[in-house]
Design a protein around this motif. Structure first.
Motif, PDB file in Angstrom:
ATOM      1  N   GLU A 145       6.798   4.616  15.538  1.00  0.00           N
ATOM      2  CA  GLU A 145       6.691   5.977  16.022  1.00  0.00           C
ATOM      3  C   GLU A 145       5.627   6.920  14.959  1.00  0.00           C
ATOM      4  O   GLU A 145       4.917   7.808  15.491  1.00  0.00           O
ATOM      5  CB  GLU A 145       8.076   6.662  15.609  1.00  0.00           C
ATOM      6  CG  GLU A 145       9.065   6.151  16.637  1.00  0.00           C
ATOM      7  CD  GLU A 145      10.321   6.725  16.361  1.00  0.00           C
ATOM      8  OE1 GLU A 145      10.413   7.611  15.452  1.00  0.00           O
ATOM      9  OE2 GLU A 145      11.161   6.555  17.118  1.00  0.00           O
ATOM     10  N   GLY A 146       5.325   6.535  13.787  1.00  0.00           N
ATOM     11  CA  GLY A 146       4.499   7.266  12.785  1.00  0.00           C
ATOM     12  C   GLY A 146       4.547   6.346  11.615  1.00  0.00           C
ATOM     13  O   GLY A 146       5.123   5.235  11.069  1.00  0.00           O
ATOM     14  N   PHE A 147       4.194   7.268  10.512  1.00  0.00           N
ATOM     15  CA  PHE A 147       4.326   6.466   9.328  1.00  0.00           C
ATOM     16  C   PHE A 147       4.789   7.743   8.161  1.00  0.00           C
ATOM     17  O   PHE A 147       4.652   9.019   8.440  1.00  0.00           O
ATOM     18  CB  PHE A 147       2.863   6.085   8.762  1.00  0.00           C
ATOM     19  CG  PHE A 147       2.192   5.384   9.715  1.00  0.00           C
ATOM     20  CD1 PHE A 147       2.897   4.037   9.597  1.00  0.00           C
ATOM     21  CD2 PHE A 147       1.396   5.521  10.608  1.00  0.00           C
ATOM     22  CE1 PHE A 147       2.075   2.869  10.156  1.00  0.00           C
ATOM     23  CE2 PHE A 147       0.740   4.574  11.715  1.00  0.00           C
ATOM     24  CZ  PHE A 147       1.113   3.275  11.341  1.00  0.00           C
ATOM     25  N   HIS A 148       5.048   7.408   6.900  1.00  0.00           N
ATOM     26  CA  HIS A 148       5.356   8.125   5.656  1.00  0.00           C
ATOM     27  C   HIS A 148       3.992   7.658   4.964  1.00  0.00           C
ATOM     28  O   HIS A 148       3.781   6.251   4.895  1.00  0.00           O
ATOM     29  CB  HIS A 148       6.536   7.962   5.008  1.00  0.00           C
ATOM     30  CG  HIS A 148       7.577   8.323   5.915  1.00  0.00           C
ATOM     31  ND1 HIS A 148       7.956   9.525   6.471  1.00  0.00           N
ATOM     32  CD2 HIS A 148       8.501   7.296   6.462  1.00  0.00           C
ATOM     33  CE1 HIS A 148       9.271   9.476   7.152  1.00  0.00           C
ATOM     34  NE2 HIS A 148       9.480   8.405   7.188  1.00  0.00           N
ATOM     35  N   LEU A 149       3.451   8.311   4.143  1.00  0.00           N
ATOM     36  CA  LEU A 149       2.386   7.792   3.321  1.00  0.00           C
ATOM     37  C   LEU A 149       2.475   8.422   1.687  1.00  0.00           C
ATOM     38  O   LEU A 149       3.081   9.531   1.526  1.00  0.00           O
ATOM     39  CB  LEU A 149       0.887   8.491   3.689  1.00  0.00           C
ATOM     40  CG  LEU A 149       0.383   8.284   5.139  1.00  0.00           C
ATOM     41  CD1 LEU A 149      -0.706   9.066   5.514  1.00  0.00           C
ATOM     42  CD2 LEU A 149       0.386   6.914   5.355  1.00  0.00           C
ATOM     43  N   ALA A 150       1.998   7.333   0.899  1.00  0.00           N
ATOM     44  CA  ALA A 150       2.086   7.803  -0.533  1.00  0.00           C
ATOM     45  C   ALA A 150       1.060   6.738  -1.084  1.00  0.00           C
ATOM     46  O   ALA A 150       0.442   5.908  -0.600  1.00  0.00           O
ATOM     47  CB  ALA A 150       3.465   6.998  -1.092  1.00  0.00           C
ATOM     48  N   GLY A 151      -0.014   7.756  -1.962  1.00  0.00           N
ATOM     49  CA  GLY A 151      -1.027   7.062  -2.757  1.00  0.00           C
ATOM     50  C   GLY A 151      -0.932   7.513  -4.126  1.00  0.00           C
ATOM     51  O   GLY A 151      -0.356   8.208  -4.772  1.00  0.00           O
ATOM     52  N   GLN A 152      -1.739   6.499  -4.837  1.00  0.00           N
ATOM     53  CA  GLN A 152      -1.905   6.708  -6.307  1.00  0.00           C
ATOM     54  C   GLN A 152      -3.533   6.824  -6.395  1.00  0.00           C
ATOM     55  O   GLN A 152      -4.161   5.968  -5.989  1.00  0.00           O
ATOM     56  CB  GLN A 152      -1.530   5.401  -7.028  1.00  0.00           C
ATOM     57  CG  GLN A 152      -2.210   5.140  -8.507  1.00  0.00           C
ATOM     58  CD  GLN A 152      -1.675   6.262  -9.316  1.00  0.00           C
ATOM     59  OE1 GLN A 152      -0.774   6.957  -9.381  1.00  0.00           O
ATOM     60  NE2 GLN A 152      -2.495   6.614 -10.428  1.00  0.00           N
ATOM     61  N   SER A 153      -3.968   7.989  -7.248  1.00  0.00           N
ATOM     62  CA  SER A 153      -5.227   8.185  -7.506  1.00  0.00           C
ATOM     63  C   SER A 153      -6.160   8.196  -6.370  1.00  0.00           C
ATOM     64  O   SER A 153      -6.139   9.150  -5.444  1.00  0.00           O
ATOM     65  CB  SER A 153      -5.638   7.145  -8.547  1.00  0.00           C
ATOM     66  OG  SER A 153      -6.982   7.669  -9.047  1.00  0.00           O
ATOM     67  N   GLY A 154      -7.148   7.427  -6.332  1.00  0.00           N
ATOM     68  CA  GLY A 154      -8.208   7.395  -5.106  1.00  0.00           C
ATOM     69  C   GLY A 154      -7.224   7.158  -3.777  1.00  0.00           C
ATOM     70  O   GLY A 154      -7.629   7.628  -2.727  1.00  0.00           O
ATOM     71  N   GLY A 155      -6.334   6.324  -3.935  1.00  0.00           N
ATOM     72  CA  GLY A 155      -5.447   6.244  -2.704  1.00  0.00           C
ATOM     73  C   GLY A 155      -4.820   7.599  -2.388  1.00  0.00           C
ATOM     74  O   GLY A 155      -4.528   7.880  -1.142  1.00  0.00           O
ATOM     75  N   SER A 156      -4.483   8.386  -3.343  1.00  0.00           N
ATOM     76  CA  SER A 156      -4.076   9.779  -2.797  1.00  0.00           C
ATOM     77  C   SER A 156      -4.940  10.453  -2.317  1.00  0.00           C
ATOM     78  O   SER A 156      -4.480  11.438  -1.199  1.00  0.00           O
ATOM     79  CB  SER A 156      -3.352  10.410  -4.186  1.00  0.00           C
ATOM     80  OG  SER A 156      -2.306   9.763  -4.632  1.00  0.00           O
ATOM     81  N   LYS A 157      -6.263  10.429  -2.562  1.00  0.00           N
ATOM     82  CA  LYS A 157      -7.300  11.068  -1.644  1.00  0.00           C
ATOM     83  C   LYS A 157      -7.388  10.701  -0.237  1.00  0.00           C
ATOM     84  O   LYS A 157      -7.391  11.345   0.553  1.00  0.00           O
ATOM     85  CB  LYS A 157      -8.583  11.087  -2.385  1.00  0.00           C
ATOM     86  CG  LYS A 157      -9.625  12.059  -1.798  1.00  0.00           C
ATOM     87  CD  LYS A 157     -10.890  12.100  -2.681  1.00  0.00           C
ATOM     88  CE  LYS A 157     -11.669  13.259  -2.016  1.00  0.00           C
ATOM     89  NZ  LYS A 157     -12.986  13.393  -2.587  1.00  0.00           N
ATOM     90  N   LEU A 158      -7.249   9.426  -0.198  1.00  0.00           N
ATOM     91  CA  LEU A 158      -7.192   9.063   1.240  1.00  0.00           C
ATOM     92  C   LEU A 158      -5.876   9.366   2.016  1.00  0.00           C
ATOM     93  O   LEU A 158      -5.886   9.855   2.991  1.00  0.00           O
ATOM     94  CB  LEU A 158      -7.057   7.421   1.079  1.00  0.00           C
ATOM     95  CG  LEU A 158      -8.361   6.771   0.749  1.00  0.00           C
ATOM     96  CD1 LEU A 158      -8.308   5.325   0.576  1.00  0.00           C
ATOM     97  CD2 LEU A 158      -9.416   6.967   1.971  1.00  0.00           C
TER      98      LEU A 158
END
Length: 352
Positions: free
Chosen positions: A174-187
């Protein structure tokens, strides 16, 4: 700025620390096709053919800006299954880029990547959030083709967006939840500006308030600006956005994180910011916190409930840092400056 500071009081949430420790130490990789990705290959850029990509079970083939990419992902249902997976995006690799030559300044710390480790991280997110989790590999590293010199550019952003579309179609998500670290967070910050199927988005140590490039036509060398998405993000009430910040972060100063929150507030949207204490020398690696925060969001916990859970880890991290510092300075020839605690081994692999 909306800041959820540490709440110190005894409560049953202490068990969360044990759950995280177990998730990190005891989960086994579930991929039957684990392999070692050589640093030499990643440093010079990775090429994968369509036929090779099709032979990889967990990979999608996408075309962005006239470039083909094979994007690897590591999917886990170790903690449960659900129609909206948690997608984790790691930080940058190989340190700084020389803006004149577009080459690595000093990649001497580059290391091979064991895909078992990426699968274990997906397992940890799945167990914490009790749903499907995906470790999405970035451009030129972790099994995805391309050159990592294009990290945090429009090319990588659009590649990741296309990969999510392909994964969504493949599994019927249906969709997503997103989590990032550092440069991944900018994405993560860029993706929530492009997508309308993200429910929870957590930025850990993310350089969200850094400016983008100007007057550059090459998407592989054009850095995007997350703050340009603020007007639409402020109106997207189906999105729950949360930030995780160590105020002492040496790689991504707090101003680059809190500046985004200030601009969101000016646009009429409050964004919770959880202040934490990392255990690496740069106070930058906050994956252990982001994992907990996104799980709390997925499970429908309130900001206050998430803050109480986060506070249990903060307390342990403070105690760990203080203990390691005392041990370090007590040894002959050691000073506080040489102390490098490593409680969370899942910190960002490189620069912001």
């Amino acid at each position: 700025m909306s800041v959820l500071k540490e709440i110190r009081r005894p409560n049953p949430l202490r068990r969360i620390w044990s759950a995280i420790a177990l998730a990190g130490a005891l989960t086994a990789a579930t991929s039957a096709h684990a392999n070692i990705i050589k640093k030499e290959d990643m440093l010079r850029g990775v090429t994968i053919t369509r036929a090779q990509c099709d032979a990889i079970e967990q990979a999608v083939w996408v075309n962005v800006s006239g470039h083909d990419f094979c994007v690897r992902y590591y999917l886990s249902t170790a903690g449960g299954e659900g129609p909206r997976p948690v997608v984790f995006i790691q930080g940058d690799y190989f340190g700084k880029l020389d803006p004149k030559t577009w080459t690595w300044v000093d990649p001497s710390d580059a290391k091979d990547i064991n895909t078992d480790d990426l699968m274990r991280m997906a397992d940890g997110f799945s167990k914490m959030a009790k749903t499907t989790a995906i470790y999405l590999a970035r451009i030129g590293v972790e099994g995805t083709s391309g050159n990592h010199t294009a990290r945090k550019t429009l090319l990588e952003l659009n590649m990741m967006n296309a990969a999510l579309d392909a994964i969504k179609q493949r599994y019927g998500f249906e969709g997503f939840h997103l989590a990032g670290q550092s440069g991944g967070s900018k994405l993560v910050g860029g993706l929530v500006g492009l997508r309308h199927d993200v429910a929870c988005a957590v930025s850990g140590s993310g350089p969200l308030a850094t400016p983008g490039s100007s007057k550059i036509t090459d998407p592989g060398r054009t850095f995007f600006d997350v703050t340009r998405n603020i007007p639409q993000l402020a109106q997207n009430h189906s999105l729950r956005l949360l930030l995780v910040t160590d105020p002492a972060d040496k790689r991504v100063p707090i101003a680059q994180q809190s500046g985004f929150i200030d601009k969101m507030r000016q646009a009429g949207r409050q964004v919770p910011q959880f202040l934490v204490e990392a255990t690496d020398e740069d106070h930058h690696g906050v994956v252990i916190y982001s994992e907990l925060v996104v799980a709390g969001c997925v499970l429908g916990k309130s900001d206050a409930e998430i803050a109480r859970a986060v506070s249990t880890i903060v307390k342990r991290s403070v105690e760990f840092n203080e203990r390691r510092l005392r041990e370090a300075v007590s040894k002959p020839g050691m000073t506080a400056a040489t102390h490098q605690p490593v409680l969370d081994s899942r910190a960002a692999p490189g620069g912001a």
